[in-house]
Scaffold this active site. Structure first.
Site, PDB file in Angstrom:
ATOM      1  N   SER A  59      38.168 -16.030   6.709  1.00 27.17           N
ATOM      2  CA  SER A  59      38.379 -17.335   6.522  1.00 27.17           C
ATOM      3  C   SER A  59      39.329 -17.913   7.426  1.00 27.17           C
ATOM      4  O   SER A  59      40.333 -17.005   7.764  1.00 27.17           O
ATOM      5  CB  SER A  59      38.568 -17.678   5.059  1.00 27.17           C
ATOM      6  N   LYS A  63      42.325 -12.291   2.167  1.00 25.03           N
ATOM      7  CA  LYS A  63      41.113 -12.197   3.511  1.00 25.03           C
ATOM      8  C   LYS A  63      41.851 -11.304   4.679  1.00 25.03           C
ATOM      9  O   LYS A  63      41.031 -10.571   5.102  1.00 25.03           O
ATOM     10  CB  LYS A  63      40.566 -13.562   3.826  1.00 25.03           C
ATOM     11  N   TYR A 102      44.287 -16.754  -1.092  1.00 23.00           N
ATOM     12  CA  TYR A 102      43.040 -16.647  -0.749  1.00 23.00           C
ATOM     13  C   TYR A 102      43.433 -16.060   0.769  1.00 23.00           C
ATOM     14  O   TYR A 102      42.547 -14.957   1.277  1.00 23.00           O
ATOM     15  CB  TYR A 102      42.136 -17.649  -0.591  1.00 23.00           C
TER      16      TYR A 102
END
Length: 319
Positions: free
Chosen positions: A122, A150, A146
């Protein structure tokens, strides 16, 4: 021979499965396969005799090893707790996004055949001060849970590839717009909502400043690039297996202008503009443009402009 798709019941995963089935294995570099295994918490919606749907927890190492076996030639790891959900539930996100990725990598390693492993990452791995156009070697400074998770996954996939355990490819996806269906827990969900809902005659809110730059890809372009990711020769990618997949740089104001050009003034009038700090803190930390000369040279593609993306969505989904 099997290809595994985690998150296979989801929007992107089910489209990847359909695209693989349509293309077939052993063509244009895609590994030869006779079946696809969807791994998710829900059954896969794709009805095809070649698709097996398995439900379970990928963070369970024993489950991962039951799913990934000696006949596995490729793995798409798409399953994740998304950006908004990761901020709300740190422990669940760690279990799925970090422990699940490690369990899947270990299961792939145990096959002894170094299967091709496509890991979707991402833009959230970036943060801090960035140039107008982000170079490929930009240091990672995630500003969210997040993004941090990632980034961990990216490093794991690269190291497992270096060791020869897998043939990995890390694909940093642009924000996908326009997604059909309902909003999800991603902080960037509004990037579809401000187009999708108004075209359906429903109100939507834009929670970020209009000058916010977004790095976007249509679903069709994203799926085509994910199919190419498993097909491209790993030696061409090189030792560092991380790629910023091509997208287009569009401001939110330009997105809304496309909405008005394609959908008319009525849909545009349905979009309100009330800033939401929780969303801004995440989305506005992401870069809006990238140098993607290397991925383009490797055969990855991108949309021409956002008008075409909106038109594609309207023609396919608006009745």
């Amino acid at each position: 021979m099997k290809i595994i798709v985690t998150g296979g019941a989801g929007f992107l995963g089910s489209r990847v499965i359909r695209a693989l089935l349509a293309q077939g294995g052993g063509k244009d570099g895609v590994p030869a396969f006779d079946g696809i295994v969807s791994v998710d918490l829900a059954p896969c919606p794709v009805e095809d005799a070649r698709v097996t749907s398995v439900t379970g927890d990928i963070a369970d190492a024993a489950f991962a090893r039951r799913v990934v076996g000696p006949d596995t030639v490729g793995i798409y790891h798409l399953a994740a707790v998304l950006s908004g959900g990761s901020e709300q539930d740190f422990d669940l996100a760690m279990r799925v996004n970090v422990d699940g990725t490690r369990a899947l990598l270990e299961a792939a390693r145990a096959t002894g055949r170094a299967p091709r492993f496509v890991f979707t990452s991402s833009l959230a791995v970036f943060g801090g001060e960035m140039p107008e156009v982000v170079p490929e070697a930009m240091a990672l400074m995630p500003a969210s849970t997040y993004g941090s998770q990632k980034a961990i996954g990216e490093l794991l996939v690269n190291d497992y590839s270096r060791k020869g355990f897998i043939d990995g490819r890390v694909c940093r996806l642009p924000t996908i717009s326009v997604r059909p269906g309902k909003p999800n827990s991603a902080a960037s969900s509004f990037a579809s909502g401000i187009i999708r809902e108004p075209l359906a005659g429903e109100p939507s809110n834009c929670p970020v400043p209009l000058e916010t730059r977004m790095w976007l890809s249509s679903p069709d372009a994203a799926v085509a690039n994910l199919i190419h990711a498993i097909a491209v020769d790993g030696a061409r990618i090189g030792t560092w297996r991380t790629l910023n997949l091509p997208g287009i740089c569009v401001t939110v104001a330009e997105m809304l202008a496309s909405l008005e050009r394609i959908g008319g003034a009525g849909p545009r009038s349905l979009v309100s503009h009330e800033l939401e700090p929780r969303i801004m803190d995440i989305v506005c930390s992401w870069p809006g443009d990238f140098d993607v000369s290397r991925p383009l040279a490797l055969g990855f593609t991108r949309d021409t402009d956002f008008d075409a993306v909106v038109r594609q969505y309207k023609d396919e989904f608006v009745r």
